[in-house]
Motif scaffolding. Sequence first.
Motif, PDB file in Angstrom:
ATOM      1  N   MET A 187       0.828  -1.212   0.000  1.00 46.70           N
ATOM      2  CA  MET A 187       0.000   0.000   0.000  1.00 46.70           C
ATOM      3  C   MET A 187       0.862   1.262   0.000  1.00 46.70           C
ATOM      4  SD  MET A 187      -2.780  -1.674  -0.054  1.00 46.70           S
ATOM      5  CE  MET A 187      -3.944  -0.331   0.019  1.00 46.70           C
ATOM      6  N   ALA A 188       1.919   1.227  -0.834  1.00 41.59           N
ATOM      7  CA  ALA A 188       2.865   2.340  -0.857  1.00 41.59           C
ATOM      8  C   ALA A 188       2.195   3.664  -1.203  1.00 41.59           C
ATOM      9  CB  ALA A 188       3.989   2.035  -1.845  1.00 41.59           C
ATOM     10  N   GLU A 189       1.161   3.601  -2.058  1.00 37.11           N
ATOM     11  CA  GLU A 189       0.499   4.840  -2.469  1.00 37.11           C
ATOM     12  C   GLU A 189      -0.256   5.475  -1.306  1.00 37.11           C
ATOM     13  OE1 GLU A 189      -2.340   1.493  -2.910  1.00 37.11           O
ATOM     14  OE2 GLU A 189      -0.223   1.843  -3.397  1.00 37.11           O
ATOM     15  N   GLN A 190      -0.706   4.648  -0.347  1.00 34.61           N
ATOM     16  CA  GLN A 190      -1.376   5.184   0.830  1.00 34.61           C
ATOM     17  C   GLN A 190      -0.384   5.640   1.893  1.00 34.61           C
ATOM     18  OE1 GLN A 190      -4.346   2.603   2.450  1.00 34.61           O
ATOM     19  NE2 GLN A 190      -5.394   2.282   0.485  1.00 34.61           N
TER      20      GLN A 190
END
Length: 383
Positions: free
Chosen positions: A134-137
């Motif tokens: 969940m790198a984008e979060q």
Amino acid sequence: MRHEVQVEVLEELLAQIREGRNADAGAVRACPASTWTCPDRLALERRELFDGQPQLVGLSGDLPSPGSFLTTDDLGPPVLVVRGDDGGVRAFVNACRHRGAIVEAARRGTKPLFSCPFHAWSYDARGALRAVPMAEQFGPLETGRLGLVPLPAAEHCGMIFVHPQADGVIDAPALLEGLEDDFTAFGFAEHRFALEDRLELELNWKLVTDTFGETYHFKRLHKDTLAQTFEGDVLSYRTWRRNHRMVLGKQAIREMAARPRAEWRVTEGGFPVYFLFPNVVINVSEGAIAVVRSLPHPTDPGRCTAQISYYASHRAPEDMESFRQGFGNVVVHEDLAAAAGMQRALASGRIDPVLFGRNEPPLHHYHQTFRRALGLPPLEAVG
């Protein structure tokens, strides 16, 4: 050990047997009881001998293939040691760069990636951060700067060292001063991990190494065990600045002496034991090695941990279990049991000092070496 050195050692043992003499330290020396009981002395040892020095964490055989790993908490920081796909050995602080959770909980194994159990940040064998769920979060990250924190590591003559300080320096040839030829000739790099035991002991860490410091006790303490197959009161002994080699005599040396010297083997007629400063004793048998590491307690001079690791070159698993039982039973139930009694007596304050006899030269070398490294005056001769 090269064959010509084996013959030299065995001839020395045979001469001692014939002449009724032992290795000689040249004097009796007194050692203060505080050596094993003083909290301030323990704190000094931990700082100078352990926290600030490279430490042996295993043999090459602990990391037999790319991706194989070893973990330890014995150096202060939690440590992960890994063999990379290039064959090199690397060490890291075993903690995730996200929140500091332990990345790898297993003692040993083989993996292509190491994934933190907390949030699954994953790292490769070179310590690089490879995955963030969940790198984008999570938000922006400089992943190239968020690999596992590296620690200095070195592999030399089949031994693996790690420095607990990130800016530490490892000079592996200097650490193995005097021992490189023997370790290479014995093929330490070809031995593979077999078994290990971990002992929590109520005694000072130096009493573990002390128990490997003389053969004077063989016919007494070990009268029903080792004395049945070993010669007591003889010892081939050689020192270097911080390390030493002692070779015990086996009773089989008497029969071996009748054969041509070209057939002599030191592991048949003797039992080589090496001290690697500051806390490692390496016992060499035919096709097997027992490595004993003595680890001080953080604050209590009357407690320590002993890690005994067994390695095989060609012995079958059942033979290694037999070797483990034989070695471990004598060391634990006789040597370390006696050492625990010594600790209680020394802690009582009623026994001070203790004496190292002329026939106990490794004890002199251990403690003179420790004192020199700690900036303490040398032990003086008495009598």
